[in-house]
Design a protein around this motif. Structure first.
Motif: not given
Length: 439
Positions: A307-313, A328-338, A385-391
């Motif tokens: 569910n957390s991965g579906s939300q993030a995607s 180019r925003d990938w690192w900002r997304v990683v920090r935010r989703e982490l 949940v952490l893995l789901g949001t990042l993936a």
């Protein structure tokens, strides 16, 4: 409200249109008064216009197809069966036919395929009085709509744009070059329609000029065309996010075979992916046999990660579609989703701990080792949940980097991906916390 001689209104025909057969559509259309029928025909989709045109008497087709501007006529012909296209082209007058043939040379989802080749144009040396008279003649002859007036040199290259307000408020003898605005935003003819829609959203224009590789103006794309594009692209993305291939046609007009084909491929792929979950559970069957209580929380753990991965995607795919996120925003997304993953995981872990504590207090449901069991569930929830949001957030960006539509990172696909890794995390944590007690 307009009514047919049988008491039917235009709205009645429109409301029933989707469920009528082709014969019924032809009969209902024939009942409309000519003026109402013209308005109704122009409001139909290109697919419905093509189907209706091929159903009516051949002698009447010329009048109906000539109601359409060149870009709409091109859309209709593209929707018609290939063996009817030449006959439909022959119904157009010579000048319109040349314009339509030129439009058909473009890909359907390129700016060139969307544009209308008829637009208001002026020469820079014209006086304001001459420009107004010229525009009046253009409008009477072949202009469908006028949003802006473009100033061109003899080579059809864009020099500027004039608003009607500036044109009508300027002194009669002033030259067009003196009142035009320069630095006009243009659209390359090969630009994808989704990028064109983003330009419209960014600038809030009613129309934009389309230019070829030599910067010559070849037509305009109008905001009403972009409304259709936005709806089409959003529909395609939503269908992909649901875990299937985009239909490309209205639901009720998609054949049964096509519907099954579009859905079966992804469904089979997801099913094969879920087989890995069964394989992972088989790998941990000894642990489950020794600590049956662990099996009770497997659905809870893996569904939370999915569910957390579906939300993030879903969030990232939509943000990318709207142009809010770039690669180019990938690192900002990683920090935010982490941070989001840790916070969401902590919330679910707290709820899980409370649930286990309450059930243990009321029913003694988890035995004497309920505290390490609760710790296992809580830590696993945080990890999954952490893995789901990042993936879920990174997969769409990875797919775009590989040249694949990010919407292919569908919610079911991400959930399936997290299921297997969720089991690994859960039983790894269980090994660490329950060794020497339940395991």
């Amino acid at each position: 409200m307009d009514r047919t001689h049988d008491g039917l209104t235009t709205d009645d025909v429109r409301d029933a249109w989707a469920v009528l057969t082709l014969d019924e559509r032809r009969e209902g259309f024939a009942l409309l008064a000519r003026e109402d029928a013209s308005e109704f025909f122009l409001s139909l989709s290109a697919r419905d216009q093509a189907d209706l045109l091929l159903e009516i008497w051949p002698g009447e087709r010329r009048a109906w197809i000539r109601l359409l501007p060149p870009d709409d006529a091109a859309d209709l012909i593209q929707e018609a069966p290939e063996d009817h296209r030449d006959a439909l082209l022959a119904l157009l007058d010579d000048s319109t036919r040349k314009e339509v043939v030129a439009l058909l040379a473009y890909a359907e989802d390129d700016a060139g395929g969307l544009m209308n080749p008829r637009y208001a144009r002026l020469r820079p040396e014209m006086s304001v009085d001459e420009a107004i008279s010229y525009l009046r003649r253009q409008t009477r002859e072949n202009m469908e709509t006028i949003y802006y007036v473009y100033v061109l040199d003899p080579g059809q290259r864009l020099l500027g744009v004039v608003s009607f307000r500036d044109l009508f408020s300027a002194p009669p003898q002033k030259r067009v070059r003196d009142i035009m605005a320069q630095g006009v935003v243009t659209v390359p003819e090969e630009m994808d329609q989704e990028q064109v829609s983003q330009l419209f959203a960014q600038h809030n224009f009613l129309a934009m000029p389309v230019v070829d590789r030599d910067q010559r103006v070849v037509g305009i794309v109008t905001v009403d065309d972009i409304v259709d594009v936005v709806q089409e692209e959003a529909t395609e993305d939503i269908q992909k996010l649901g875990g299937m291939a985009a239909l490309g046609e209205p639901y009720l007009e998609t054949s049964f075979i096509q519907m099954v084909r579009k859905r079966a491929g992804w469904l089979a792929a997801l099913f094969i992916g879920e087989m890995l979950t069964a394989t992972a559970m088989a790998h941990y069957q000894d642990e489950i046999a020794r600590a049956v209580v662990l099996a009770l929380f497997i659905p809870l753990i893996i569904s939370s990660g999915g569910n957390s991965g579906s939300q993030a995607s879903t969030l990232v795919v939509r943000a990318m579609a709207l142009g809010e996120l770039k690669l180019r925003d990938w690192w900002r997304v990683v920090r935010r989703e982490l941070a989001a993953g840790l916070a969401l995981g902590a919330i679910l872990a707290t709820i899980g701990l409370c649930r286990i504590a309450v059930w243990q207090g009321l029913f003694q449901a988890y035995g004497i080792h309920w505290i390490p069991v609760a710790g296992t569930v809580a830590l696993s929830l945080m990890g999954v949940v952490l893995l789901g949001t990042l993936a879920g957030s990174m997969l769409p960006m990875l797919l775009q980097r590989l040249g694949v539509d990010p919407a292919s990172a569908s919610a079911p696909f991400v959930a399936t991906l997290i299921d297997v890794s969720g089991l690994v995390i859960y039983f790894t944590v269980a090994h660490l916390l329950l060794r020497g007690t339940l395991l």
